[in-house]
Motif scaffolding. Structure first.
Motif, PDB file in Angstrom:
ATOM      1  N   TYR A 115       5.293   6.991   8.759  1.00  0.00           N
ATOM      2  CA  TYR A 115       5.615   8.180   7.962  1.00  0.00           C
ATOM      3  C   TYR A 115       6.979   8.713   8.380  1.00  0.00           C
ATOM      4  O   TYR A 115       7.468   8.437   9.468  1.00  0.00           O
TER       5      TYR A 115
ATOM      6  N   ARG B  24      -4.098   9.472   6.546  1.00  0.00           N
ATOM      7  CA  ARG B  24      -3.143  10.448   6.008  1.00  0.00           C
ATOM      8  C   ARG B  24      -2.628  11.325   7.149  1.00  0.00           C
ATOM      9  O   ARG B  24      -3.380  11.751   8.015  1.00  0.00           O
TER      10      ARG B  24
ATOM     11  N   GLN C  45       6.459  12.058   4.180  1.00  0.00           N
ATOM     12  CA  GLN C  45       6.676  10.962   3.234  1.00  0.00           C
ATOM     13  C   GLN C  45       5.998   9.710   3.791  1.00  0.00           C
ATOM     14  O   GLN C  45       6.106   9.423   4.986  1.00  0.00           O
ATOM     15  N   ASN C  46       5.292   8.982   2.921  1.00  0.00           N
ATOM     16  CA  ASN C  46       4.634   7.742   3.323  1.00  0.00           C
ATOM     17  C   ASN C  46       5.627   6.593   3.251  1.00  0.00           C
ATOM     18  O   ASN C  46       6.268   6.395   2.228  1.00  0.00           O
TER      19      ASN C  46
ATOM     20  N   THR D 298       4.507   3.326   4.626  1.00  0.00           N
ATOM     21  CA  THR D 298       3.597   2.226   4.335  1.00  0.00           C
ATOM     22  C   THR D 298       2.675   2.626   3.189  1.00  0.00           C
ATOM     23  O   THR D 298       2.328   3.792   3.042  1.00  0.00           O
ATOM     24  N   LYS D 299       2.294   1.647   2.381  1.00  0.00           N
ATOM     25  CA  LYS D 299       1.402   1.928   1.259  1.00  0.00           C
ATOM     26  C   LYS D 299       0.034   2.299   1.806  1.00  0.00           C
ATOM     27  O   LYS D 299      -0.551   1.583   2.597  1.00  0.00           O
ATOM     28  N   ASN D 300      -0.438   3.430   1.346  1.00  0.00           N
ATOM     29  CA  ASN D 300      -1.661   3.998   1.882  1.00  0.00           C
ATOM     30  C   ASN D 300      -2.328   4.787   0.759  1.00  0.00           C
ATOM     31  O   ASN D 300      -2.197   5.988   0.675  1.00  0.00           O
ATOM     32  N   THR D 301      -2.998   4.086  -0.138  1.00  0.00           N
ATOM     33  CA  THR D 301      -3.515   4.719  -1.347  1.00  0.00           C
ATOM     34  C   THR D 301      -5.033   4.730  -1.378  1.00  0.00           C
ATOM     35  O   THR D 301      -5.699   4.050  -0.603  1.00  0.00           O
TER      36      THR D 301
ATOM     37  N   ALA E  27      10.538   5.697   0.552  1.00  0.00           N
ATOM     38  CA  ALA E  27       9.419   6.492   1.052  1.00  0.00           C
ATOM     39  C   ALA E  27       8.904   7.428  -0.042  1.00  0.00           C
ATOM     40  O   ALA E  27       9.693   8.027  -0.781  1.00  0.00           O
TER      41      ALA E  27
ATOM     42  N   PHE F 114       0.459   2.670  10.530  1.00  0.00           N
ATOM     43  CA  PHE F 114       0.799   3.498   9.375  1.00  0.00           C
ATOM     44  C   PHE F 114       2.047   4.286   9.735  1.00  0.00           C
ATOM     45  O   PHE F 114       2.065   4.992  10.746  1.00  0.00           O
TER      46      PHE F 114
ATOM     47  N   ARG G 286       4.994  -2.037   2.488  1.00  0.00           N
ATOM     48  CA  ARG G 286       5.850  -0.860   2.606  1.00  0.00           C
ATOM     49  C   ARG G 286       6.452  -0.527   1.244  1.00  0.00           C
ATOM     50  O   ARG G 286       6.717  -1.408   0.449  1.00  0.00           O
TER      51      ARG G 286
ATOM     52  N   ASP H  97       4.226  12.738   0.126  1.00  0.00           N
ATOM     53  CA  ASP H  97       2.774  12.886   0.168  1.00  0.00           C
ATOM     54  C   ASP H  97       2.338  13.954  -0.835  1.00  0.00           C
ATOM     55  O   ASP H  97       3.001  14.971  -0.999  1.00  0.00           O
TER      56      ASP H  97
END
Length: 196
Positions: free
Chosen positions: A188, A70, A52-53, A55-58, A42, A186, A38, A45
């Motif tokens: 947001y 996404r 706003q993310n 959790t890390k989601n790259t 936040a 995930f 996390r 996006d």
């Protein structure tokens, strides 16, 4: 006489090994078992200004385990502006314009986009979306309808789903997308704009 106990012992050992292997398959492993990292704060996006993310989601994580997810949001005003521009560009008849306008969800829409490894990994029915307000009251909960993705590149497949959103006052909402196959969630923050 000694043959029968040895066979029974082998079957017992084989049964225990199979039982252990079944339990190992059912448990999440690696990154999924630990959960997603996390952000301390936040992160907004890059595509959707309302999201706003948490959790890390790259894209880098997508390269490692193919678990990119996404969330986007399109407000009613944004979709109405797009339809008005298309009307001028394509010279739609009034009936076509009215039909498109009537089809717009009054609260806007959520757009869920996933990238997964393999065509079976991009099955949307593995996802459950839950939206709650700041008090924890559930606003929307939905398991996505079945649907697979299309080839995206390398071994990744992309799938998208547009989900109509109920009309609500401007506020911050928590959104969680749970992937039952990856054992990952995930998270947001969705900031709904004021109605226009």
């Amino acid at each position: 006489m000694h043959f029968l106990p040895r066979v029974a012992r082998h079957f017992l050992v084989l049964g225990l090994l199979l039982l252990g292997a079944g339990a190992a398959v059912a448990q999440p492993t690696g990154k999924a078992a630990k959960g997603r990292k996390r952000y301390t704060f936040a992160q907004r996006d890059a595509v959707s200004p309302y999201v706003q993310n948490v959790t890390k989601n790259t894209d880098e994580e997508q390269e490692v385990d193919g678990s990119f997810t996404r969330l986007g949001y399109r407000s009613y005003a944004d979709m109405r502006t797009e339809i008005d521009a298309l009307r001028k560009l394509k010279e739609w008849a009034d009936t076509t314009y009215q039909r498109r306008l009537a089809a717009l969800p009054p609260g806007g829409a959520l757009l869920v986009t996933i990238h997964r490894q393999g065509p079976k990994g991009a099955e949307l029915s593995n996802l459950t979306l839950t939206v709650t307000d700041k008090a924890g009251k559930e606003v929307l909960a939905q398991t996505l309808a079945p649907g697979t993705g299309r080839f995206f590149g390398r071994d990744l497949y992309q799938a998208q789903r547009l989900i109509p959103f109920p009309k609500m006052e401007a506020q911050e909402l928590n959104v969680s997308i749970r992937d039952a196959k990856l054992y990952q969630t995930f998270d947001y923050i969705l900031t709904l704009p004021a109605a226009q």
